[in-house]
Every structure is written in structure tokens, then in C-alpha cells.
Design a protein around this motif. Structure first.
Motif, short mmCIF file in Angstrom:
data_model
loop_
_atom_site.label_atom_id
_atom_site.label_comp_id
_atom_site.label_asym_id
_atom_site.label_seq_id
_atom_site.Cartn_x
_atom_site.Cartn_y
_atom_site.Cartn_z
N HIS A 18 -7.68 5.73 12.02
CA HIS A 18 -6.89 4.97 11.07
C HIS A 18 -5.45 4.90 11.55
O HIS A 18 -4.92 5.86 12.10
CB HIS A 18 -6.95 5.64 9.69
CG HIS A 18 -6.14 4.95 8.64
ND1 HIS A 18 -6.58 3.82 7.99
CD2 HIS A 18 -4.91 5.21 8.15
CE1 HIS A 18 -5.66 3.43 7.13
NE2 HIS A 18 -4.63 4.26 7.21
N ARG A 36 -9.29 7.24 4.34
CA ARG A 36 -8.26 6.23 4.06
C ARG A 36 -8.79 4.80 4.07
O ARG A 36 -8.41 3.98 3.24
CB ARG A 36 -7.11 6.37 5.05
CG ARG A 36 -6.33 7.66 4.90
CD ARG A 36 -5.35 7.84 6.05
NE ARG A 36 -4.75 9.16 6.00
CZ ARG A 36 -3.62 9.44 5.37
NH1 ARG A 36 -2.96 8.49 4.75
NH2 ARG A 36 -3.15 10.67 5.36
N ASP A 37 -9.62 4.48 5.04
CA ASP A 37 -10.09 3.10 5.13
C ASP A 37 -10.89 2.67 3.90
O ASP A 37 -10.93 1.49 3.57
CB ASP A 37 -10.95 2.91 6.38
CG ASP A 37 -10.12 3.00 7.65
OD1 ASP A 37 -8.92 2.70 7.58
OD2 ASP A 37 -10.67 3.38 8.70
N MET A 93 -8.59 1.20 1.21
CA MET A 93 -7.70 0.12 1.65
C MET A 93 -8.48 -1.12 2.05
O MET A 93 -8.04 -1.91 2.89
CB MET A 93 -6.86 0.61 2.84
CG MET A 93 -5.90 1.72 2.49
SD MET A 93 -5.03 2.35 3.94
CE MET A 93 -4.24 0.86 4.53
N ASP A 113 -2.58 5.15 10.28
CA ASP A 113 -1.61 6.15 9.85
C ASP A 113 -1.69 7.43 10.67
O ASP A 113 -0.75 8.23 10.68
CB ASP A 113 -1.81 6.48 8.37
CG ASP A 113 -1.29 5.37 7.47
OD1 ASP A 113 -0.65 4.44 7.99
OD2 ASP A 113 -1.51 5.44 6.25
N GLN A 173 0.85 -1.18 0.00
CA GLN A 173 0.00 0.00 0.00
C GLN A 173 0.88 1.23 0.00
O GLN A 173 2.07 1.14 0.31
CB GLN A 173 -0.88 0.02 1.25
CG GLN A 173 -0.03 -0.09 2.50
CD GLN A 173 -0.85 0.09 3.75
OE1 GLN A 173 -1.55 1.08 3.87
NE2 GLN A 173 -0.77 -0.84 4.66
N PHE A 207 -6.71 -4.66 1.83
CA PHE A 207 -5.69 -4.80 2.86
C PHE A 207 -6.32 -5.01 4.23
O PHE A 207 -5.93 -5.90 5.00
CB PHE A 207 -4.79 -3.57 2.89
CG PHE A 207 -4.00 -3.42 4.17
CD1 PHE A 207 -2.98 -4.29 4.46
CD2 PHE A 207 -4.31 -2.42 5.07
CE1 PHE A 207 -2.25 -4.16 5.65
CE2 PHE A 207 -3.60 -2.28 6.25
CZ PHE A 207 -2.58 -3.16 6.54
#
Length: 760
Positions: free
Chosen positions: A514, A575-576, A579, A516, A356, A582
């Protein structure tokens, strides 16, 4: 690598160490060029990161890369507070557990020591400390570039070394991972590697016992600074072992090579015991532990087997080889699972660090090859051919360079991240290719032919380093500033956290966000988080629960997960949603994998997306109203995303980052409503950005006209919220024309109280 043969008078000639009357002149020339390479590399790295680093997002602070660099900053601050001790626990990460921080102490201690020295033993103001830290990666990587130039100059001609140094100085990947403010460890691995290469060169020129021990100690000690450096330690030791076999006609295999391996084993064992994982006897690839020592020990044993077979005779040969081989079989069986998992992590990522972001394969970033590798890549085959020619006379050069080049090509094509470690060897090979091709061109075209290649390289570095608008970094920079400001706001407007247990009024709680965002929340908000960007698999359970919560469709089930981690706040962004494969993959082999995967296919209707996109107001096919979450802050940046509706695709706009507070919520109770009718409570609100929306909660009256409506917002302004009501009561009714006005206090919301709705 041996003392080079006599210099030939052409561009591609292999250089020698200058001696005699011209040594001073040539030495001055080399050092002058090295200084130029250093400052060139330094300038582009400082300029590349200056826009973000000096941005006045938070008064009195610099802005670092928001992921691991931000946590490195925290690690340094924690170390300075108890210098020279480096802490290995941080209760703010993966709350409420207190796992060991997986990073070894060396790199953090290095950063803290630099700050200590430059502040004359004190700490200085935060702005001073952060400014010093921000410049370290650019300076060290520029130094690494100059050291590579000097090494290549020692081995090859000045034009070859200069071209290789310039390509490395202008490498977009090396710039991005060492620019101003990027204090994560990546650039430091490059520095560790170039130092290893120099020590190998010194040892190979004159193989004394002291040089052998120093080389081995450095190779073993690299994992004291970073666990990923083990792969380069192994490559260096393989080169030592191979070089000893090449020279076995000149000197005994047992003369100095065993000292290199002994030094590596001893210092790597020390590095292992410097961490909690090593002291606990753990064998794991993703932390500095006994694994790295045993890997070096196993390589040493493999060399002993080979040396015994080649140099010993009779019974001694098979006794030494047999006993060592038997031990290696046992060791290999012990290490094999970690070796396989480590290789998989290198090539594809592990359960917590899948492919990613920057960690993508050549199949994904290949279309950018001309920016990453530049058009000079066409000379790579010629450089490999040239290395082959040189290897016939100087096999140790080819052995060392080939090991690092082949490893770099394999890892760099699998992981975009690893291109930076490939680039020094790639740049040298390309330069050798240019040096082979240019003399074979017509004299009139010799250097003119390189103009397009140089121009494209300068254009690529100019675009990625200086033209931040074209790369989208200006927009990213503004988004980062707003994110930093959001978490600084959270620190000022949320209850304090006290882990000492001495303050009952400040019990620890966490933020659900998230992964990150984890390091940034800890650093700027000063609040614990459930997940962070640590990739060690010791934290899988937290990440699995995070994934379950991310795609949960039922609010009560979502709240149950948050209860497990005492989460008081949610920080939500897009973001989620990009992704999903993943995140779902984190649950592979878990019994609820299929259930969560099915929910992920309906992610638009998850609780977190209802809050992020619609402020909890999604009403598609009877989506229940939100009971336990109230918006307290949002960033000004508006993001647009396509949504598929029965009427076709539409563009939906929402604020890019929102912070919600979890609350018990009050309950409006009343009777006298039309039986079986839907009763709605509405409250207009204004956010910190000036945006307005109406919060609504609803329930259906029973057959006797009684209704119970959970609500999440009070009708009074709160000091800890950037969202204020535009009315002093809820308007509750079946229709908007006939309502009951019901005020709800903050105490009622926070204590989960019932509020009666009086009959009109």
C-alpha cells in the motif's frame, strides 16, 4: 499594516508600538510573555509526540511519523552524504522507473544544515541525527507561535495577543503536525507565513525600497521550500497590491509596490530553476516549476493593469493597460488548466490524493469541531464584526488578515489538513471577538464567563495531547512499532539491492505494498517500492497498476502485474479494503475501470485478501490454491474484521500485517491417483509469532490418474523466512488416511522445478 493609533483603555483596544519612558517596561513584559508562549507551545508538542518518538522499536533509531516524515528523514540522510547538494532522484521509489522527487530543495537543505551545525560539521550517529531532526518541528512551530503572538501584540492589546497565542499553542491540529518526530513540511509553511506577515508589517510601517525588495524576495522564495506555500505567497502579494491602492492618496502607486512584485518574480524564477521541473520548462502545479513564477508574474501584471487604469491618463493609460492585459490573457490560457487542477487538489485532492485520512471535508470531521476549534468558536462572528470596525481606520490590517482568514476558512473546511494554516488568523479573530464581548457583560460575570471556554480548551488539548489511550494512539503506537520492526526484519532477511550494476548477485527488485507504506519500506527495509505517498500525477501509471493488482481475482494475472515491476515481496494490511472508492477512482477514464470496479465489489476473493485474511487458504466456491506466494513474516497484532457468510456475519481474526515472498513455486507430479478425484497436498507451518496453520494445494487428477499440483512452500526451514515447516514432507492424498509423503527443497521452489511423487 500601518502604525497603530493611540491605545484605548479597554480589553479590545488596538495596541500601539510602545514609545517613551514606558517602552522598556512594556517591551520586557511583552518579551517575557512571548517566552512563556514559546515554552508552552514547545512543551505540549514535545509531550504529544514523545511516546512514539522515543519508543525502542529499532535499536539505534528514533520512530518518526511513518509516512512523509519518514521520507524527509531519508532525504536528509541523502543530502548529508553529498552536502550541500540535494538529490532529486531516488530509484527506490516508483521502481523500476527513476522519476524526479517532486519536492523542492529548500526544506531538505534547511533540515540538513541544522544537523550539520549541531553536529559541528559532522554527521554523528544515526540516533543523534534523528534526535536533532525530531525536535526541529516542535521548536520551529513553538517559535512560529511566539512570533504570531508578538505580531498580534504589535497590532492589538496584550490580552488579545495573549489569548490568540494561547489558542494557537493549544491547537490540536497545529500540535499534531508539529509534534516531536513529525518532520514533514507542514509546520514549516506556518513559519514561512508568519515571517511573511512580519515582513509585510515592517514594509507597511515604513515603505522603503529595501523593505519592499525583502518582502517580495521572501514571498517569491517561499516556493523554494515548499510548493504549497505558493497560495500564501499570492495572498501576501495581493495584500501588498491592495494596500498600495488604499494609500494612493498618500503616495504614488508606483513608488515601492512594483519593487515587491519584482522581487517576488525574480526569486520565484530562481526557485523554479532550482528543480528539475523548472529547468525542463515544465508548468505544473504539483511541483515547484515555472508555474509558480508565472502565477506571481501574472498577479504582478494584473496589478499593473489596475494601477495603470487608476494612475495614468490618456493614451499611456490604455497602452500600458491594454498591452499588459493582452499578455495576461495569453498567460491565463496557459496557466488555467493547472490553476483549476491546483484548486481542485486544494479542495478535494487529486487522482493520487483523494479525500482520505486527515484530508477530509468539514462534512466528515464537523462533529469534532469542538475539539478542533474549541468552544471559543462562538466568538468568531463578534471578532469579524470587530475587524470590520478596525478596518474603517486601518484598512491594510483588515485586508491582510481577511485574505488569510477567508482563504483559511475555505481551505480548512474543505481539507482537515489545512485547519493548521487557518488557525493563527482564526485565533486572532476569536480573541478580538472575546475582547469585544467581555466588556459588554456585567462586571461580575466578565471573566468568570470565560471559565467554561478555557476549561473546555484545556480538556481538549489534554485529551488529544496527553491522554493517548482515549484517542487510540497507544494502540496505533504499538502497531507502528510492529510495522517498523517488520520492515527492519525484511532488510535483514532479504537479498541486498544494488543499483550500480556492478553486482549481478544483487539485482534490484521491488516490494508491492500500500502506498502509505512506501516511504517506511524504503527507509527501514532499504528496498524499492512500486508506489509511495507522493501525490504528483507523474506517478499515476504505477498507482493504476497497483489498483489493478489489489483487486485482481486471478493469481496469474496478479503475478503478471508484479512481473512488470519486478516485485519480489508483498506487504499486506487492511488499508486497501477501506479505500475502495478512492482506489477505483484512480482508474477513472481508463478502459478497464468498470472491470476493476466489478472485481472490487468481490474484494474478499481477491488474491491479496486471500493471502491477508486466510494465508491463501480461502476455499469458497472452488477458489484455486495459491501457487506463487509464501508467508515469511507477520506482526503479532491481531485484527478482527466482520465477514459476511451464507450463515450470517462472523468476526474473522488475522494478523494485521503480513509479508509474502513471490516464488516460481515447485510442481508435484505423479500418477496412480483415482481418476478425476481431487488430490490435496498439505504442509503444517508455524509463523514467527508462533501461530500455526496448514498450507494446502490441490488439483484434480485426469482420466488416467495423473495429477500436477503447484506448491509454494519448501519442506525445509529457511534463513530468510520466519515461517518454518512442522513436517519434513508434504502429505499428498485424496483423503487424509491415505497419503504419499513428498519432500520439496527450497531450490525446487525457487527454480520452479518439478518434483515426482513416487507411487506407494
Amino acid at each position: 499594516m500601518g502604525i497603530p493609533p493611540k491605545r484605548q483603555k479597554n480589553f479590545s483596544s488596538v495596541g500601539e508600538v510602545p514609545t517613551g519612558p514606558l517602552s522598556v517596561h512594556r517591551g520586557r513584559q511583552t518579551w517575557t510573555v512571548a517566552a512563556g508562549v514559546f515554552f508552552l507551545a514547545l512543551v505540549v508538542r514535545v509531550v504529544s509526540g514523545s511516546g512514539l518518538f522515543f519508543m525502542p522499536a529499532v535499536p539505534g533509531h528514533r520512530v518518526f511519523e511513518i509516512f512523509d516524515s519518514t521520507y524527509q528523514l531519508r532525504r536528509v540522510e541523502m543530502t548529508l552524504a553529498q552536502y550541500p547538494r540535494v538529490p532529486f532522484t531516488d530509484p527506490y521509489h516508483y521502481f523500476p522507473d527513476v522519476p524526479d522527487v517532486p519536492w523542492p530543495p529548500g526544506y531538505t537543505l534547511f533540515l540538513a544544515t541544522v544537523v550539520k551545525v549541531l553536529t559541528l560539521g559532522g554527521h554523528g550517529a544515526a540516533l543523534v541525527r534523528e534526535t536533532i531532526l525530531g525536535f526541529i518541528p516542535s521548536v520551529i512551530d513553538a517559535l512560529s507561535t511566539a512570533l504570531f503572538f508578538l505580531l498580534f501584540r504589535r497590532l492589538f492589546s496584550l490580552p488579545v495577543a495573549l489569548l490568540a497565542g494561547a489558542l494557537l499553542a493549544f491547537s490540536s491540529q497545529n500540535i499534531s503536525y508539529s509534534e516531536l518526530g513529525y518532520i514533514d513540511h507542514h509546520y514549516f509553511i506556518t513559519f514561512l507565513t508568519v515571517t511573511l506577515a512580519w515582513l509585510f508589517q515592517f514594509y507597511d510601517e515604513r515603505r522603503t525600497g529595501s523593505r519592499a525588495v525583502l518582502l517580495g524576495a521572501w514571498a517569491g522564495g517561499m516556493v523554494f521550500f515548499n510548493v504549497s506555500a505558493i497560495q500564501y505567497s499570492i495572498l501576501g502579494l495581493m495584500a501588498v497590491g491592495g494596500a498600495a491602492f488604499f494609500r494612493r492618496q498618500e503616495e504614488s502607486l508606483w513608488s515601492t509596490a512594483p519593487l515587491v512584485f519584482a522581487g517576488a518574480c525574480g526569486v520565484s524564477l530562481f526557485a523554479a530553476f532550482s528543480t528539475p521541473a523548472g529547468r525542463a520548462g515544465l508548468i505544473t502545479y504539483d511541483q515547484t516549476s515555472l508555474f509558480q513564477f508565472l502565477l506571481i508574474f501574472g498577479l504582478s501584471g494584473a496589478w499593473v493593469v489596475g494601477a495603470a487604469v487608476v494612475s495614468l491618463a490618456g493614451v499611456r493609460r490604455w497602452m500600458v493597460a491594454g498591452l499588459t492585459l493582452g499578455g495576461l490573457v495569453v498567460l491565463a490560457a496557459t496557466l488555467w488548466p493547472n490553476i483549476i487542477e491546483g484548486a481542485r487538489f486544494l479542495l478535494a485532492g487529486n487522482l493520487l490524493n483523494g479525500i482520505q485520512g486527515e484530508e477530509v471535508s468539514l462534512r466528515v470531521y464537523g462533529h469534532r469541531w469542538y475539539e478542533v476549534f474549541t468552544l471559543f468558536a462562538v466568538f468568531l462572528p463578534f471578532g469579524i464584526r470587530r475587524l470590520w470596525e478596525i478596518g474603517k481606520e486601518r484598512p491594510t490590517i483588515v485586508l491582510f488578515l481577511s485574505l488569510f482568514l477567508v482563504h483559511g476558512l475555505l481551505s480548512g473546511t474543505a481539507h482537515f489538513l489545512y485547519v493548521q494554516y487557518l488557525f493563527p488568523w482564526y485565533a486572532l479573530t476569536v480573541a478580538l471577538g472575546v475582547a469585544w464581548v467581555v466588556p459588554r457583560l456585567p462586571e461580575a460575570l466578565r471573566y468568570a464567563a470565560l471559565i467554561p471556554f478555557v476549561a473546555q480548551t484545556l480538556f481538549a488539548v489534554g485529551r488529544t495531547t496527553f491522554d493517548k489511550k482515549s484517542t487510540g494512539e497507544v494502540a496505533d503506537r504499538n502497531a507502528i512499532a510492529q510495522t517498523v520492526q517488520a520492515y527492519s526484519w525484511l532488510q535483514e532477511h532479504s537479498p541486498p539491492v544494488d543499483f550500480s550494476g556492478q553486482n549481478p548477485a544483487a539485482p534490484p527488485y521491488s516490494v508491492f505494498a500500500h502506498r502509505d507504506h512506501g516511504h517506511l519500506i524504503v527507509a527501514r527495509a532499504g528496498r524499492p517500492v512500486i508506489v509511495s505517498p507522493f501525490s504528483t500525477t507523474a506517478f499515476v501509471r504505477h498507482m493504476q497498476d497497483y489498483v489493478r493488482g489489489t483487486f485482481e481475482l486471478d493469481e496469474e494475472a496478479f503475478v503478471a502485474i508484479l512481473d512488470r515491476y519486478r516485485a519480489r515481496y508483498l506487504a499486506l494490511d487492511f488499508r486497501d479494503n477501506i479505500m475502495v472508492p478512492f482506489l477505483v477512482g484512480v482508474l477513472r477514464n481508463e478502459p478497464d475501470h468498470d472491470r476493476v470496479a466489478a472485481m472490487a465489489e468481490k474484494k474478499l476473493f481477491s488474491v491479496r485478501n486471500n493471502l491477508l485474511f486466510f494465508d491463501g487458504e480461502l476455499r469458497w466456491r472452488g477458489t484455486p490454491s495459491i501457487k506463487h506466494f509464501r508467508l515469511v513474516y507477520e506482526v503479532p497484532k491481531v485484527v478482527t474484521t466482520p465477514l459476511q457468510t451464507p450463515q450470517g456475519p462472523v468476526k474473522h481474526s488475522y494478523n494485521g500485517l503480513k509479508i509474502f515472498q513471490r516464488v516460481p513455486g515447485a510442481t508435484l507430479i505423479g500418477r496412480g491417483w483415482p481418476p478425476n478425484e481431487r488430490v490435496v497436498a498439505r504442509l503444517p507451518l508455524k509463523t514467527n509469532t508462533g501461530r500455526t496453520f496448514t498450507y494446502s494445494a490441490f488439483a484434480r487428477a485426469d482420466a488416467f490418474g495423473s495429477v500436477t499440483i503447484p506448491v509454494a512452500y519448501p519442506t525445509e526451514a529457511l534463513a530468510d523466512s520466519g515461517v518454518v515447516p512442522l513436517a519434513n514432507s508434504y502429505a499428498v492424498g485424496v483423503t487424509s488416511s491415505s497419503v504419499r509423503n513428498v519432500p520439496v527443497s527450497a531450490i525446487a521452489i525457487d527454480n520452479g522445478e518439478q518434483v515426482a511423487m513416487a507411487l506407494k
